[in-house]
Write a protein that holds these residues in place. Structure first.
Motif, PDB file in Angstrom:
ATOM      1  N   MET A   1    -109.189 -77.810  80.937  1.00 63.48           N
ATOM      2  CA  MET A   1    -108.518 -76.535  81.169  1.00 63.48           C
ATOM      3  C   MET A   1    -107.529 -76.288  80.038  1.00 63.48           C
ATOM      4  N   ASN A   2    -107.436 -75.033  79.601  1.00 62.34           N
ATOM      5  CA  ASN A   2    -106.492 -74.661  78.564  1.00 62.34           C
ATOM      6  C   ASN A   2    -105.096 -74.576  79.146  1.00 62.34           C
ATOM      7  N   HIS A   3    -104.112 -74.501  78.268  1.00 61.19           N
ATOM      8  CA  HIS A   3    -102.731 -74.385  78.728  1.00 61.19           C
ATOM      9  C   HIS A   3    -102.515 -73.025  79.394  1.00 61.19           C
ATOM     10  N   VAL A   4    -101.704 -73.039  80.430  1.00 61.55           N
ATOM     11  CA  VAL A   4    -101.419 -71.820  81.183  1.00 61.55           C
ATOM     12  C   VAL A   4    -100.183 -71.167  80.576  1.00 61.55           C
ATOM     13  N   PRO A   5    -100.263 -69.874  80.229  1.00 55.22           N
ATOM     14  CA  PRO A   5     -99.086 -69.216  79.645  1.00 55.22           C
ATOM     15  C   PRO A   5     -97.978 -69.027  80.676  1.00 55.22           C
ATOM     16  N   GLU A   6     -96.775 -68.824  80.166  1.00 55.04           N
ATOM     17  CA  GLU A   6     -95.604 -68.707  81.045  1.00 55.04           C
ATOM     18  C   GLU A   6     -95.715 -67.493  81.963  1.00 55.04           C
ATOM     19  N   ALA A   7     -96.362 -66.424  81.497  1.00 54.81           N
ATOM     20  CA  ALA A   7     -96.537 -65.229  82.333  1.00 54.81           C
ATOM     21  C   ALA A   7     -97.380 -65.552  83.567  1.00 54.81           C
ATOM     22  N   GLU A   8     -98.374 -66.407  83.388  1.00 58.15           N
ATOM     23  CA  GLU A   8     -99.198 -66.810  84.534  1.00 58.15           C
ATOM     24  C   GLU A   8     -98.396 -67.656  85.523  1.00 58.15           C
ATOM     25  N   TRP A   9     -97.501 -68.477  84.981  1.00 56.86           N
ATOM     26  CA  TRP A   9     -96.655 -69.276  85.874  1.00 56.86           C
ATOM     27  C   TRP A   9     -95.714 -68.371  86.658  1.00 56.86           C
ATOM     28  N   ALA A  10     -95.251 -67.294  86.028  1.00 57.22           N
ATOM     29  CA  ALA A  10     -94.404 -66.335  86.740  1.00 57.22           C
ATOM     30  C   ALA A  10     -95.192 -65.674  87.869  1.00 57.22           C
ATOM     31  N   ALA A  11     -96.456 -65.335  87.599  1.00 56.18           N
ATOM     32  CA  ALA A  11     -97.312 -64.762  88.651  1.00 56.18           C
ATOM     33  C   ALA A  11     -97.560 -65.786  89.756  1.00 56.18           C
TER      34      ALA A  11
ATOM     35  N   LEU B   1    -100.921 -79.187  86.461  1.00 57.95           N
ATOM     36  CA  LEU B   1     -99.529 -79.612  86.227  1.00 57.95           C
ATOM     37  C   LEU B   1     -99.393 -81.125  86.206  1.00 57.95           C
ATOM     38  N   TYR B   2    -100.232 -81.827  86.955  1.00 56.40           N
ATOM     39  CA  TYR B   2    -100.142 -83.283  87.014  1.00 56.40           C
ATOM     40  C   TYR B   2    -100.487 -83.942  85.686  1.00 56.40           C
ATOM     41  N   SER B   3    -101.297 -83.265  84.891  1.00 56.79           N
ATOM     42  CA  SER B   3    -101.768 -83.917  83.670  1.00 56.79           C
ATOM     43  C   SER B   3    -101.261 -83.290  82.370  1.00 56.79           C
ATOM     44  N   CYS B   4    -100.510 -82.193  82.453  1.00 60.70           N
ATOM     45  CA  CYS B   4    -100.116 -81.502  81.227  1.00 60.70           C
ATOM     46  C   CYS B   4     -98.596 -81.301  81.191  1.00 60.70           C
ATOM     47  N   ASP B   5     -97.950 -82.004  80.282  1.00 58.60           N
ATOM     48  CA  ASP B   5     -96.497 -81.901  80.156  1.00 58.60           C
ATOM     49  C   ASP B   5     -96.079 -80.545  79.605  1.00 58.60           C
ATOM     50  N   LYS B   6     -96.878 -79.972  78.714  1.00 53.39           N
ATOM     51  CA  LYS B   6     -96.540 -78.681  78.120  1.00 53.39           C
ATOM     52  C   LYS B   6     -96.516 -77.592  79.198  1.00 53.39           C
ATOM     53  N   CYS B   7     -97.512 -77.576  80.049  1.00 53.91           N
ATOM     54  CA  CYS B   7     -97.558 -76.569  81.117  1.00 53.91           C
ATOM     55  C   CYS B   7     -96.470 -76.826  82.158  1.00 53.91           C
ATOM     56  N   LEU B   8     -96.132 -78.081  82.363  1.00 49.29           N
ATOM     57  CA  LEU B   8     -95.060 -78.392  83.293  1.00 49.29           C
ATOM     58  C   LEU B   8     -93.736 -77.830  82.790  1.00 49.29           C
ATOM     59  N   SER B   9     -93.487 -77.949  81.492  1.00 51.19           N
ATOM     60  CA  SER B   9     -92.246 -77.395  80.953  1.00 51.19           C
ATOM     61  C   SER B   9     -92.275 -75.866  81.001  1.00 51.19           C
TER      62      SER B   9
ATOM     63  N   TYR C   1     -93.834 -74.089  83.246  1.00 50.60           N
ATOM     64  CA  TYR C   1     -93.620 -73.784  84.660  1.00 50.60           C
ATOM     65  C   TYR C   1     -92.136 -73.880  85.021  1.00 50.60           C
ATOM     66  N   MET C   2     -91.486 -74.922  84.534  1.00 55.33           N
ATOM     67  CA  MET C   2     -90.054 -75.088  84.821  1.00 55.33           C
ATOM     68  C   MET C   2     -89.242 -73.946  84.212  1.00 55.33           C
ATOM     69  N   GLU C   3     -89.591 -73.513  83.000  1.00 53.56           N
ATOM     70  CA  GLU C   3     -88.891 -72.399  82.374  1.00 53.56           C
ATOM     71  C   GLU C   3     -89.092 -71.112  83.165  1.00 53.56           C
ATOM     72  N   ALA C   4     -90.314 -70.866  83.619  1.00 50.53           N
ATOM     73  CA  ALA C   4     -90.589 -69.664  84.412  1.00 50.53           C
ATOM     74  C   ALA C   4     -89.800 -69.701  85.724  1.00 50.53           C
ATOM     75  N   MET C   5     -89.705 -70.880  86.310  1.00 45.23           N
ATOM     76  CA  MET C   5     -88.958 -71.013  87.558  1.00 45.23           C
ATOM     77  C   MET C   5     -87.468 -70.769  87.325  1.00 45.23           C
ATOM     78  N   GLU C   6     -86.933 -71.287  86.221  1.00 43.79           N
ATOM     79  CA  GLU C   6     -85.518 -71.059  85.907  1.00 43.79           C
ATOM     80  C   GLU C   6     -85.242 -69.582  85.668  1.00 43.79           C
ATOM     81  N   LYS C   7     -86.150 -68.886  84.959  1.00 46.41           N
ATOM     82  CA  LYS C   7     -85.972 -67.456  84.718  1.00 46.41           C
ATOM     83  C   LYS C   7     -85.989 -66.671  86.025  1.00 46.41           C
ATOM     84  N   GLU C   8     -86.909 -67.032  86.905  1.00 45.19           N
ATOM     85  CA  GLU C   8     -86.988 -66.329  88.188  1.00 45.19           C
ATOM     86  C   GLU C   8     -85.720 -66.551  89.007  1.00 45.19           C
ATOM     87  N   MET C   9     -85.228 -67.776  88.993  1.00 48.04           N
ATOM     88  CA  MET C   9     -84.009 -68.072  89.750  1.00 48.04           C
ATOM     89  C   MET C   9     -82.816 -67.317  89.166  1.00 48.04           C
ATOM     90  N   SER C  10     -82.727 -67.252  87.837  1.00 46.85           N
ATOM     91  CA  SER C  10     -81.600 -66.549  87.228  1.00 46.85           C
ATOM     92  C   SER C  10     -81.688 -65.052  87.501  1.00 46.85           C
TER      93      SER C  10
END
Length: 156
Positions: A1-11, A29-37, A39-48
């Motif tokens: 699977m390719n990396h998931v963009p941050e916009a998709e994580w926001a969705a 998310l279990y296997s990709c550190d880049k997508c995990l980060s 995802y965390m950035e998208a979550m922080e933006k949503e919370m802010s």
């Protein structure tokens, strides 16, 4: 699977994607550190954004009243989650039990115990031979000292 963009994580966080895609993203998310980060950035933006959009003092009581109004749906959702969790646990248990039975039928555990027994017996033999060697060397050393003492008394 390719990396998931941050916009998709926001969705994903906004619950705007199909359930099958959610599961695929979660597994990724279990296997990709880049997508995990990402995802965390998208979550922080949503919370802010949530914090900036609401007054914290007002949000709590409003959310409590909404929770009371939707009490039945929240309880139903919790019950559904609990049932889903129990099904998952049961599924994992049955898979583990099935693999255990297959391994037992295949003789894997029997061969494993035979291997452990052979390793233990070989290590015991090595330990016994080492001990026997030390005892033999000690007795030989003591005998040589006794011989030297006897020869020393004869020469005097």
């Amino acid at each position: 699977m390719n990396h998931v963009p941050e916009a998709e994580w926001a969705a994903y966080l906004a619950d705007k994607i199909p359930e099958a895609l959610k599961i695929e993203y979660e597994n990724h998310l279990y296997s990709c550190d880049k997508c995990l980060s990402a995802y965390m950035e998208a979550m922080e933006k949503e919370m802010s954004q949530d914090i900036e959009g609401f007054d914290i003092d007002i949000a709590g009581p409003v959310m409590d009243s909404i929770g009371r109004l939707k009490g039945d749906s929240v309880k139903g959702e919790k019950q559904h989650r609990k049932e889903k969790s129990l099904r998952t646990i049961t599924r994992h248990y049955l898979i583990a039990a099935g693999f255990t039975i297959l391994l037992m039928a295949g003789g894997v555990f029997q061969s494993l115990t035979e291997y452990v027994d052979s390793v233990e017996s070989s290590s015991e033999k090595e330990t016994q031979s080492l001990t026997d060697g030390l005892i033999d060397k000690t007795f030989n050393w003591m005998e040589s000292i006794e011989k030297k003492n006897k020869e020393g008394f004869r020469n005097e």
